[in-house]
Design an enzyme around this catalytic site. Structure first.
Site, PDB file in Angstrom:
ATOM      1  N   CYS A  36      13.171  11.235   7.141  1.00  0.00           N
ATOM      2  CA  CYS A  36      13.066  10.927   8.569  1.00  0.00           C
ATOM      3  C   CYS A  36      14.421  10.997   9.258  1.00  0.00           C
ATOM      4  O   CYS A  36      14.484  11.064  10.476  1.00  0.00           O
ATOM      5  CB  CYS A  36      12.379   9.587   8.793  1.00  0.00           C
ATOM      6  SG  CYS A  36      13.091   8.298   7.814  1.00  0.00           S
ATOM      7  N   GLU A  49       9.396   1.865  10.758  1.00  0.00           N
ATOM      8  CA  GLU A  49      10.371   2.953  10.580  1.00  0.00           C
ATOM      9  C   GLU A  49       9.595   4.242  10.754  1.00  0.00           C
ATOM     10  O   GLU A  49       8.869   4.659   9.848  1.00  0.00           O
ATOM     11  CB  GLU A  49      10.982   2.910   9.175  1.00  0.00           C
ATOM     12  CG  GLU A  49      11.733   1.655   8.844  1.00  0.00           C
ATOM     13  CD  GLU A  49      13.052   1.515   9.583  1.00  0.00           C
ATOM     14  OE1 GLU A  49      13.437   2.449  10.316  1.00  0.00           O
ATOM     15  OE2 GLU A  49      13.672   0.466   9.440  1.00  0.00           O
ATOM     16  N   LYS A  96       0.853  -1.186   0.000  1.00  0.00           N
ATOM     17  CA  LYS A  96       0.000   0.000   0.000  1.00  0.00           C
ATOM     18  C   LYS A  96       0.890   1.237   0.000  1.00  0.00           C
ATOM     19  O   LYS A  96       1.420   1.646   1.033  1.00  0.00           O
ATOM     20  CB  LYS A  96      -0.915   0.042   1.226  1.00  0.00           C
ATOM     21  CG  LYS A  96      -2.024   1.066   1.038  1.00  0.00           C
ATOM     22  CD  LYS A  96      -2.448   1.778   2.302  1.00  0.00           C
ATOM     23  CE  LYS A  96      -1.646   2.998   2.614  1.00  0.00           C
ATOM     24  NZ  LYS A  96      -1.646   4.079   1.617  1.00  0.00           N
ATOM     25  N   GLU A 139       9.161  16.753  14.859  1.00  0.00           N
ATOM     26  CA  GLU A 139       9.870  16.757  13.583  1.00  0.00           C
ATOM     27  C   GLU A 139       9.262  17.847  12.688  1.00  0.00           C
ATOM     28  O   GLU A 139       8.071  17.803  12.383  1.00  0.00           O
ATOM     29  CB  GLU A 139       9.617  15.384  12.961  1.00  0.00           C
ATOM     30  CG  GLU A 139      10.608  14.914  11.992  1.00  0.00           C
ATOM     31  CD  GLU A 139      10.313  13.473  11.565  1.00  0.00           C
ATOM     32  OE1 GLU A 139       9.177  12.977  11.757  1.00  0.00           O
ATOM     33  OE2 GLU A 139      11.218  12.845  11.029  1.00  0.00           O
TER      34      GLU A 139
HETATM   35  P1  ADP Z   1       2.558  11.237   6.771  1.00  0.00           P
HETATM   36  O1  ADP Z   1       1.810  12.034   7.796  1.00  0.00           O
HETATM   37  O2  ADP Z   1       3.993  11.567   6.679  1.00  0.00           O
HETATM   38  O3  ADP Z   1       1.896  11.143   5.428  1.00  0.00           O
HETATM   39  P2  ADP Z   1       1.472   8.717   7.549  1.00  0.00           P
HETATM   40  O4  ADP Z   1       1.924   7.859   8.666  1.00  0.00           O
HETATM   41  O5  ADP Z   1       0.115   9.325   7.633  1.00  0.00           O
HETATM   42  O6  ADP Z   1       2.621   9.784   7.356  1.00  0.00           O
HETATM   43  O7  ADP Z   1       1.539   7.925   6.173  1.00  0.00           O
HETATM   44  C1  ADP Z   1       2.452   6.907   5.865  1.00  0.00           C
HETATM   45  C2  ADP Z   1       1.707   5.775   5.171  1.00  0.00           C
HETATM   46  O8  ADP Z   1       0.745   5.252   6.086  1.00  0.00           O
HETATM   47  C3  ADP Z   1       0.920   6.212   3.932  1.00  0.00           C
HETATM   48  O9  ADP Z   1       0.957   5.171   2.972  1.00  0.00           O
HETATM   49  C4  ADP Z   1      -0.475   6.373   4.481  1.00  0.00           C
HETATM   50  O10 ADP Z   1      -1.474   6.219   3.513  1.00  0.00           O
HETATM   51  C5  ADP Z   1      -0.515   5.221   5.476  1.00  0.00           C
HETATM   52  N1  ADP Z   1      -1.565   5.327   6.501  1.00  0.00           N
HETATM   53  C6  ADP Z   1      -2.041   6.441   7.101  1.00  0.00           C
HETATM   54  N2  ADP Z   1      -3.010   6.125   7.998  1.00  0.00           N
HETATM   55  C7  ADP Z   1      -3.146   4.771   7.971  1.00  0.00           C
HETATM   56  C8  ADP Z   1      -3.974   3.820   8.654  1.00  0.00           C
HETATM   57  N3  ADP Z   1      -4.873   4.196   9.561  1.00  0.00           N
HETATM   58  N4  ADP Z   1      -3.820   2.507   8.348  1.00  0.00           N
HETATM   59  C9  ADP Z   1      -2.905   2.108   7.434  1.00  0.00           C
HETATM   60  N5  ADP Z   1      -2.114   2.948   6.761  1.00  0.00           N
HETATM   61  C10 ADP Z   1      -2.220   4.262   7.013  1.00  0.00           C
END
Ligand code: ADP
Length: 485
Positions: free
Chosen positions: A288, A254, A179, A385
């Site tokens: 990061c 990570e 994903k 951050e």
């Molecule tokens: P950022 O805020 O830097 O975008 P995220 O942690 O929101 O970081 O996003 C990193 C990845 O996690 C992306 O692929 C995002 O779509 C996914 N993501 C965000 N929320 C969820 C969730 N509830 N379950 C699974 N994946 C998620």
């Protein structure tokens, strides 16, 4: 965008755009430089993810049984195709993520390097034979693939963060449901297209993109998904860790960092400035392992800050395809909001703007590369951050004081320091509570070394020999009843 150069990259984008999807919802992908819509991607959700897991389940036993050499050869082919198509892939990264084209070219080769490395490591998933604890018995330890892996990746390195997970997973004999970030799905789809061309079977590697919450829930609910490998925010990482508890999945996380960059009074100041520029301003501060706090010894504070400010003044912001541009936009409005609020709050608490300090006229997502002197530990940017092109400079006097300050954070991903005193180098390197340390070096990422953090920066290691074992289970066999003569 450089239309003349768009060949396969165009085709990939169009293919995704035109994919028949029987009434399925879709979502837009934007160019962060100008907000232009690049494509609409079919939006996958819970059901599509469950379907992908079912397909992965069928593919797993066959992939697991393949000779390690066969898996290695397929990965090698994928690597070679990425290298052959490097320019098109770089164009896709710059178009949807915004980083300068030179950085995108670097990312493509970095992404390919993980596949090459793990194609080689696939053949070296050694077990052990342990001297037995009783007569007539042998102890054998084997390594087995963990099974179906859910890989969830971010937008800041839209190709490298994918291959860093997929290559070891596939090398180990796991199958993957990927994903990618909804901000940068085109990079993911292009990589998958090349994997198909290399002959990696469809069920072995699938991509679902769309609704993160639904896709995440399907991956987490499934008993058949045995591991989640995630790169992203600590907030989402904590949520996934909670959800993974339901079925005790293996987790590699990570997460965020809050990297200190310490310059001692005996450092080579010019080298430190060079390292600071590379570590802070790569990808406009959106990595990061980017420095988040600069601790500068009082004796050299003025020299370092003046030289850093001069170097930052020389940065050129703009469209990543424009010659000479080395600073792209931020990824989205939320990122802009965070960067601006960190700077505003720091200034309100007494920080002085040496360079930048405001939004740029170049576009909605451009924030001027910034240096703030007189930063203090009560400022938000000392604890969160910033993920943008902002360097806050803090003063210190003693080793113990700076080690305490550097470790005074919930995060523990990377740290950097500059010193020419060997005794101090070892003392500080040992004392820093992080997974990675750059000593007189500002760029530490490579496929051959273990990447990962401690504390709330995550768990597990990617790259290197350690990266493969994260996708393997250890099985111990005690074989008894053997002749004792
Ligand atoms: P950022 O805020 O830097 O975008 P995220 O942690 O929101 O970081 O996003 C990193 C990845 O996690 C992306 O692929 C995002 O779509 C996914 N993501 C965000 N929320 C969820 C969730 N509830 N379950 C699974 N994946 C998620």
């Amino acid at each position: 965008m450089n239309q003349a150069k768009l060949k396969r990259s165009d085709l990939w984008i169009e293919n995704i755009n035109g994919k028949p999807n029987a009434g399925q919802a879709s979502y837009p992908v934007f160019n962060p430089v100008n907000g232009q819509e690049l494509a609409r991607i079919p939006s996958d959700g819970y059901d599509q993810t469950i379907d992908a897991i079912a397909i992965a389940r069928q593919a797993f036993p066959l992939w697991k049984k393949q000779l390690a050499k066969t898996r290695s050869q397929l990965l090698k082919k994928w690597h070679d195709l990425i290298v052959t198509n490097a320019e098109d892939l770089a164009i896709i990264i710059t178009t949807e993520q915004g980083k300068p084209i030179a950085e995108s070219r670097g990312e493509v080769m970095y992404a390919a390097s993980f596949i090459e490395w793990f194609a080689e490591e696939a053949k070296r998933a050694y077990g052990d034979v342990i001297p037995s604890h009783k007569p007539g018995a042998k102890i054998i330890v084997t390594k087995e693939p963990v099974g179906i892996v859910g890989a969830i990746t971010p937008w800041n390195f839209p190709m490298a963060m994918i291959t860093r997970k997929l290559a070891p997973a596939l090398a180990a004999g796991c199958v993957v449901v990927l994903k990618p970030s909804e901000e940068t799905p085109l990079s993911a789809h292009a990589l998958i297209a090349l994997a198909r061309e290399a002959g990696i079977p469809e069920g072995v590697l699938q991509c679902v993109s769309g609704n993160p919450v639904q896709i995440g829930a399907a991956l987490m609910d499934s008993k058949n998904v045995r591991k989640i490998s995630f790169t992203g925010s600590t907030r989402t990482g904590k949520l996934l860790a909670e959800q993974a508890a339901k079925t005790i999945k293996k987790l590699s996380l990570e997460l965020g960092g809050n990297a200190p960059f310490i310059v001692f009074e005996d450092a080579d100041i010019d080298a430190a400035v060079e390292g600071a520029m590379a570590s802070k301003f790569r990808n406009s501060g959106q990595t990061c392992v980017c420095v988040n706090r600069f601790f500068i010894h009082n004796a050299i504070y003025d020299e370092f800050s003046t030289k850093l400010a001069k170097a930052v003044e020389g940065l050129k912001q703009g469209d990543g395809f424009t010659e000479g541009v080395n600073q792209g936009p931020l990824i989205n409005a939320t990122a802009m909001e965070k960067v601006s609020s960190h700077v505003e709050q720091a200034v309100s608490l007494g920080a002085k703007v040496m360079v930048g300090g405001s939004k740029s006229e170049l576009g909605a997502l451009f924030y001027k590369p910034t240096v703030l002197s007189g930063a203090t530990l009560e400022m938000a940017m000392a604890h969160e951050e910033t993920f943008g092109p902002v360097a806050g400079l803090y003063r210190f006097d003693s080793d113990d004081e700076v080690i305490r300050a550097a470790n005074d954070t919930d995060f523990g991903l990377a740290a950097y320091f500059y010193s020419s005193n060997l005794a101090r180098v070892w003392k500080v390197a040992d004392a820093l509570e992080v997974g990675m340390v750059g000593i007189n070096e500002g760029v530490i990422s490579t496929e051959i070394a273990p990447f990962g953090g401690v504390k709330e920066s995550g768990t597990g290691r990617e790259g290197s020999k350690y990266g493969l074992t994260d996708y393997m289970e250890t099985k111990y066999m005690l074989m008894g009843g053997l002749s004792v003569d």
